[in-house]
Design a protein around this motif. Structure first.
Motif, short mmCIF file in Angstrom:
data_model
loop_
_atom_site.label_atom_id
_atom_site.label_comp_id
_atom_site.label_asym_id
_atom_site.label_seq_id
_atom_site.Cartn_x
_atom_site.Cartn_y
_atom_site.Cartn_z
N UNK A 15 0.84 -1.19 0.00
CA UNK A 15 0.00 0.00 0.00
C UNK A 15 0.88 1.24 0.00
N UNK A 16 0.39 2.29 -0.63
CA UNK A 16 1.06 3.58 -0.61
C UNK A 16 0.41 4.41 0.50
N UNK A 17 1.23 4.92 1.39
CA UNK A 17 0.74 5.72 2.51
C UNK A 17 1.18 7.17 2.30
N UNK A 18 0.22 8.07 2.41
CA UNK A 18 0.51 9.50 2.31
C UNK A 18 0.00 10.14 3.59
N UNK A 19 0.86 10.90 4.23
CA UNK A 19 0.49 11.56 5.48
C UNK A 19 0.95 13.01 5.44
N UNK A 20 0.12 13.91 5.92
CA UNK A 20 0.54 15.30 6.02
C UNK A 20 -0.12 15.95 7.24
N UNK A 21 0.53 17.00 7.72
CA UNK A 21 -0.05 17.78 8.80
C UNK A 21 -1.21 18.58 8.24
N UNK A 22 -2.15 18.94 9.10
CA UNK A 22 -3.33 19.68 8.65
C UNK A 22 -3.18 21.15 9.01
N UNK A 23 -3.31 21.99 8.01
CA UNK A 23 -3.33 23.44 8.17
C UNK A 23 -4.67 23.92 7.62
N UNK A 24 -5.65 24.09 8.48
CA UNK A 24 -6.98 24.50 8.04
C UNK A 24 -6.95 25.92 7.49
N UNK A 25 -7.66 26.13 6.39
CA UNK A 25 -7.76 27.46 5.78
C UNK A 25 -8.77 28.30 6.55
N UNK A 26 -8.49 29.58 6.62
CA UNK A 26 -9.42 30.50 7.28
C UNK A 26 -10.64 30.78 6.41
N UNK A 27 -10.42 30.96 5.11
CA UNK A 27 -11.50 31.29 4.18
C UNK A 27 -11.66 30.15 3.20
N UNK A 28 -12.67 29.33 3.43
CA UNK A 28 -12.89 28.19 2.55
C UNK A 28 -13.74 28.58 1.35
N UNK A 57 -7.71 15.78 12.93
CA UNK A 57 -7.62 17.23 13.15
C UNK A 57 -6.20 17.77 13.26
N UNK A 58 -5.19 16.92 13.34
CA UNK A 58 -3.80 17.38 13.29
C UNK A 58 -3.05 16.74 12.14
N UNK A 59 -3.47 15.51 11.76
CA UNK A 59 -2.80 14.76 10.70
C UNK A 59 -3.83 14.15 9.78
N UNK A 60 -3.56 14.19 8.48
CA UNK A 60 -4.37 13.52 7.48
C UNK A 60 -3.55 12.36 6.93
N UNK A 61 -4.14 11.17 6.89
CA UNK A 61 -3.43 9.98 6.43
C UNK A 61 -4.35 9.23 5.47
N UNK A 62 -3.81 8.87 4.30
CA UNK A 62 -4.56 8.08 3.33
C UNK A 62 -3.70 6.89 2.93
N UNK A 63 -4.33 5.73 2.83
CA UNK A 63 -3.65 4.50 2.42
C UNK A 63 -4.29 4.03 1.13
N UNK A 64 -3.46 3.89 0.08
CA UNK A 64 -3.93 3.48 -1.23
C UNK A 64 -3.35 2.11 -1.59
N UNK A 65 -4.18 1.12 -1.87
CA UNK A 65 -3.65 -0.18 -2.29
C UNK A 65 -2.86 -0.02 -3.58
N UNK A 66 -1.72 -0.72 -3.66
CA UNK A 66 -0.95 -0.68 -4.91
C UNK A 66 -1.73 -1.42 -5.98
N UNK A 67 -1.65 -0.91 -7.19
CA UNK A 67 -2.33 -1.55 -8.32
C UNK A 67 -1.33 -2.42 -9.03
N UNK A 68 -1.66 -3.73 -9.13
CA UNK A 68 -0.77 -4.69 -9.76
C UNK A 68 -0.68 -4.42 -11.25
N UNK A 69 0.54 -4.53 -11.79
CA UNK A 69 0.72 -4.36 -13.22
C UNK A 69 0.39 -5.66 -13.94
N UNK A 70 -0.21 -5.52 -15.11
CA UNK A 70 -0.59 -6.72 -15.88
C UNK A 70 0.60 -7.26 -16.65
#
Length: 70
Positions: A15-28, A57-70
């Motif tokens: 799986x590919x893991x992407x993590x970043x700190x969260x900086x909420x915008x003031x004006x959405x 609320x402090x960290x955003x983390x997403x896990x993406x399954x790797x896609x097998x190559x044919x």
């Protein structure tokens, strides 16, 4: 510059893991919030697996399954 976005990418257990700190915008700007759902729908079509999301609320983390190559 006071609170930079820090992004961390790793690969673990087929799986590919992407993590970043969260900086909420003031004006959405209006959003459909469909981006992450679109990514999840595409992963389910390709891998029959869902993506995993964690937002604590402090960290955003997403896990993406790797896609097998044919």
């Amino acid at each position: 510059t006071e609170s930079p976005l820090i992004i961390r990418l790793t690969i673990h257990n087929h799986s590919i893991h992407m993590q970043n700190n969260i900086n909420r915008r003031q004006h959405l700007e209006p959003t459909t919030k469909s981006g992450l759902q679109n990514i999840n729908d595409r992963y389910q079509l390709l891998t029959h697996q869902s993506i995993t999301l964690v937002d604590d609320d402090t960290t955003f983390h997403i896990e993406l399954p790797q896609i097998a190559q044919a």
